[in-house]
Design a protein around this motif. Sequence first.
Motif, PDB file in Angstrom:
ATOM      1  N   GLN A  75     -12.456  10.820  73.594  1.00 14.75           N
ATOM      2  CA  GLN A  75     -11.841  10.004  74.638  1.00 14.75           C
ATOM      3  C   GLN A  75     -11.211  10.874  75.724  1.00 14.75           C
ATOM      4  OE1 GLN A  75     -12.168   6.828  75.195  1.00 14.75           O
ATOM      5  NE2 GLN A  75     -13.451   6.700  73.379  1.00 14.75           N
ATOM      6  N   ALA A  76     -10.611  12.000  75.340  1.00  6.44           N
ATOM      7  CA  ALA A  76     -10.020  12.911  76.324  1.00  6.44           C
ATOM      8  C   ALA A  76     -11.100  13.477  77.242  1.00  6.44           C
ATOM      9  CB  ALA A  76      -9.270  14.040  75.615  1.00  6.44           C
ATOM     10  N   ILE A 127     -19.049  11.266  67.614  1.00  4.06           N
ATOM     11  CA  ILE A 127     -17.927  10.744  66.837  1.00  4.06           C
ATOM     12  C   ILE A 127     -18.391   9.853  65.685  1.00  4.06           C
ATOM     13  CG2 ILE A 127     -16.215  10.940  68.666  1.00  4.06           C
ATOM     14  CD1 ILE A 127     -16.652   7.958  69.277  1.00  4.06           C
ATOM     15  N   GLU A 161     -21.998   8.904  71.949  1.00  3.21           N
ATOM     16  CA  GLU A 161     -21.096   8.461  70.892  1.00  3.21           C
ATOM     17  C   GLU A 161     -21.483   8.991  69.514  1.00  3.21           C
ATOM     18  OE1 GLU A 161     -21.515   4.255  71.766  1.00  3.21           O
ATOM     19  OE2 GLU A 161     -19.369   4.203  72.192  1.00  3.21           O
ATOM     20  N   SER A 197     -13.335  14.710  66.875  1.00  4.45           N
ATOM     21  CA  SER A 197     -12.469  13.550  66.666  1.00  4.45           C
ATOM     22  C   SER A 197     -12.634  12.543  67.795  1.00  4.45           C
ATOM     23  CB  SER A 197     -11.011  13.994  66.576  1.00  4.45           C
ATOM     24  OG  SER A 197     -10.566  14.436  67.843  1.00  4.45           O
ATOM     25  N   LYS A 198     -12.278  11.297  67.527  1.00  2.00           N
ATOM     26  CA  LYS A 198     -12.348  10.253  68.544  1.00  2.00           C
ATOM     27  C   LYS A 198     -11.378  10.548  69.688  1.00  2.00           C
ATOM     28  CE  LYS A 198     -13.989   6.705  65.442  1.00  2.00           C
ATOM     29  NZ  LYS A 198     -13.802   5.401  64.848  1.00  2.00           N
ATOM     30  N   GLU A 199     -10.228  11.151  69.381  1.00  3.57           N
ATOM     31  CA  GLU A 199      -9.247  11.494  70.401  1.00  3.57           C
ATOM     32  C   GLU A 199      -9.814  12.523  71.372  1.00  3.57           C
ATOM     33  OE1 GLU A 199      -8.552  11.604  67.076  1.00  3.57           O
ATOM     34  OE2 GLU A 199      -7.467   9.696  66.976  1.00  3.57           O
ATOM     35  N   THR A 200     -10.496  13.530  70.846  1.00  3.12           N
ATOM     36  CA  THR A 200     -11.112  14.554  71.696  1.00  3.12           C
ATOM     37  C   THR A 200     -12.202  13.937  72.559  1.00  3.12           C
ATOM     38  OG1 THR A 200     -10.650  16.263  70.052  1.00  3.12           O
ATOM     39  CG2 THR A 200     -12.330  16.767  71.704  1.00  3.12           C
ATOM     40  N   GLN A 220     -13.989  11.992  77.970  1.00  2.70           N
ATOM     41  CA  GLN A 220     -14.462  10.905  78.830  1.00  2.70           C
ATOM     42  C   GLN A 220     -13.505  10.667  79.997  1.00  2.70           C
ATOM     43  OE1 GLN A 220     -17.601  10.025  78.109  1.00  2.70           O
ATOM     44  NE2 GLN A 220     -17.197  11.468  76.462  1.00  2.70           N
ATOM     45  N   THR A 221     -12.206  10.739  79.724  1.00 10.09           N
ATOM     46  CA  THR A 221     -11.195  10.584  80.771  1.00 10.09           C
ATOM     47  C   THR A 221     -11.315  11.693  81.802  1.00 10.09           C
ATOM     48  OG1 THR A 221      -9.701   9.503  79.218  1.00 10.09           O
ATOM     49  CG2 THR A 221      -8.722  10.419  81.216  1.00 10.09           C
TER      50      THR A 221
END
Length: 71
Positions: free
Chosen positions: A38-39, A7, A4, A33-36, A41-42
Amino acid sequence: MSNEKYIGNVRLFDSEKRDVQYLSEDNHPAIISKETFQAVQTEKRKRSNVNKSKGGIQRKDKKYSSKKYTN
């Protein structure tokens, strides 16, 4: 890429032995970015050959079960 810190977050007392954990968000400038994050991690969960459930951790029979190999 599962840390983490990428981010800008810091998790204190991050251990399975500790019941209490503290999360400091925006502790330092983020690299991505947080979006990147999370992507990623998915996608990592999707590609993993490990199934985590209430019953415990189990491995899939085949890592790439959706691919068919022919000789």
